[in-house]
Design an enzyme around this catalytic site. Structure first.
Site, PDB file in Angstrom:
ATOM      1  N   TYR A  36       6.828  -5.239 -10.779  1.00 35.81           N
ATOM      2  CA  TYR A  36       5.561  -5.471 -10.090  1.00 35.81           C
ATOM      3  C   TYR A  36       4.965  -6.779 -10.575  1.00 35.81           C
ATOM      4  O   TYR A  36       4.482  -6.876 -11.705  1.00 35.81           O
ATOM      5  CB  TYR A  36       4.573  -4.331 -10.342  1.00 35.81           C
ATOM      6  CG  TYR A  36       5.023  -2.979  -9.845  1.00 35.81           C
ATOM      7  CD1 TYR A  36       6.015  -2.857  -8.880  1.00 35.81           C
ATOM      8  CD2 TYR A  36       4.457  -1.814 -10.345  1.00 35.81           C
ATOM      9  CE1 TYR A  36       6.424  -1.618  -8.431  1.00 35.81           C
ATOM     10  CE2 TYR A  36       4.853  -0.567  -9.898  1.00 35.81           C
ATOM     11  CZ  TYR A  36       5.840  -0.472  -8.947  1.00 35.81           C
ATOM     12  OH  TYR A  36       6.245   0.762  -8.504  1.00 35.81           O
ATOM     13  N   PRO A 183       0.023   9.149  -2.931  1.00 36.40           N
ATOM     14  CA  PRO A 183      -0.560  10.374  -2.374  1.00 36.40           C
ATOM     15  C   PRO A 183      -1.543  10.089  -1.243  1.00 36.40           C
ATOM     16  O   PRO A 183      -1.899  11.003  -0.500  1.00 36.40           O
ATOM     17  CB  PRO A 183      -1.270  11.007  -3.580  1.00 36.40           C
ATOM     18  CG  PRO A 183      -1.606   9.842  -4.466  1.00 36.40           C
ATOM     19  CD  PRO A 183      -0.434   8.906  -4.314  1.00 36.40           C
ATOM     20  N   GLY A 185      -0.753   8.013   1.162  1.00 32.55           N
ATOM     21  CA  GLY A 185       0.040   7.446   2.251  1.00 32.55           C
ATOM     22  C   GLY A 185      -0.062   5.937   2.305  1.00 32.55           C
ATOM     23  O   GLY A 185      -0.178   5.362   3.388  1.00 32.55           O
ATOM     24  N   GLY A 187      -2.474   4.189   1.491  1.00 28.54           N
ATOM     25  CA  GLY A 187      -3.813   3.848   1.972  1.00 28.54           C
ATOM     26  C   GLY A 187      -4.129   4.389   3.345  1.00 28.54           C
ATOM     27  O   GLY A 187      -5.308   4.529   3.697  1.00 28.54           O
ATOM     28  N   GLY A 191      -7.992   6.541   6.043  1.00 24.39           N
ATOM     29  CA  GLY A 191      -8.637   6.202   7.298  1.00 24.39           C
ATOM     30  C   GLY A 191      -9.225   4.811   7.333  1.00 24.39           C
ATOM     31  O   GLY A 191      -9.928   4.446   8.278  1.00 24.39           O
TER      32      GLY A 191
END
Length: 310
Positions: A36, A183, A185, A187, A191
């Site tokens: 990373y 967890p 998704g 982001g 929504g």
């Protein structure tokens, strides 16, 4: 903070403040990888967490290298893993890595040879515990017999629940923890992500679930989480994290963020208790549109040494 999402928005100073705030809020586990950045995320964690080392644990990963073309390549050679460990120890500013994970299995190197080298690092005191990411159940059996696993890491969320079918049952049979990455998704389940918000350098633009047509179809999942959240006065993101926590002991979600606002939102999800009706409504949500490579990586052809980001 240092890789993957909207790289033009990287802000190491703000990230350091987010990390410190996480410790204040009781977060005790931080997950990273040498690739990373590459390397920058380990340096960020090492410098920021140094005053808190008695209060936190750090897990990092090895076994991928970043090529000039932006693609990751697997490297499970023992000599490379040893040098990678030394680099991570230096960047994290620690004498021992709490959990050292193999990021990907290298098809060019016998897995027992790779895992034996990692086991030697445990024996030497450079690493406390071992983990692995994106391994098949057969590979989990093999490595666990060579040197015991402590954790397995895989994507797990409301829209990516395949690990409930095979890897998580294996973990429960063998007393191994499960780190649930993404967890939220990546982001999307919050929504707050729209097609227009993804820049060309964002790794999600290569994710079939983030194509405009798929995002419109997947909105039904977010709407369902939002409806459950409305019953409790919380956000869709908090429902998504609480769903992961509700799966049972030994499953630890590791959501990522670079903003204090979302950090505090994520941490508050630990106090949300979903009801039976909530869980049934979530289980009835449609499957995600767009098959993602990460979903099926453990079944992929192991003869292909190059992988895209993720």
């Amino acid at each position: 903070m240092s890789h993957g999402y909207s790289p033009g928005e990287r802000d190491d100073r703000e990230s350091a403040r987010v990390i410190a705030r996480a410790v204040d809020l009781g977060v005790t586990l931080f997950d990273t990888a040498d690739v990373y950045g590459p390397f920058r995320n380990e340096e960020l964690l090492g410098a920021t967490l140094r005053p808190y080392r008695d209060r936190v644990r750090i897990t990092t990963k090895c076994g991928l290298t970043a090529g000039p073309d932006g693609r990751f390549r697997r490297n499970g050679r023992p000599d490379y893993l040893r040098s990678a460990c030394e680099g991570s120890l230096r960047r994290l500013q620690v004498e021992t890595i709490d959990v050292y994970q193999l990021h990907r299995v290298d098809p060019a190197v016998p897995l027992a040879e790779t895992w034996g080298a990692l086991g030697a690092l445990v024996a030497e005191g450079k690493v406390r515990h071992l983990g692995i990411s994106h391994a098949t159940v057969e590979e989990l059996d093999l490595v666990h017999a060579v040197c015991p696993l402590s954790v397995v890491q895989y994507e797990l969320s409301v829209w990516c629940a395949q690990s409930l079918q095979d890897v998580i049952p294996w973990c429960r049979r063998n007393g191994v923890g499960f780190l649930a990455f993404a967890p939220l998704g990546r982001g999307y389940l919050s929504g707050t992500v729209r097609p227009s918000s993804l820049s060309d350098g964002d790794s999600r633009v290569r994710d079939p679930r983030f194509q405009p047509t798929a995002m419109r179809a997947n909105q039904a999942i977010v709407d369902g989480l939002t409806a459950v959240g409305a019953r409790h006065g919380v956000t869709a993101a908090q429902v998504a994290i609480a769903w992961t926590l509700a799966l049972g002991e030994g499953i630890v979600p590791i959501p990522g963020t670079r903003h204090r606002r979302w950090l505090e939102d994520n941490v508050a999800a630990a106090h949300l208790r979903l009801t039976g009706d909530d869980l049934r409504d979530i289980a009835a949500l449609p499957a995600a549109t767009g098959r993602m490579r990460w979903d099926d990586d453990r079944y992929a052809d192991r003869t292909r040494p190059a992988v895209t980001t993720g």
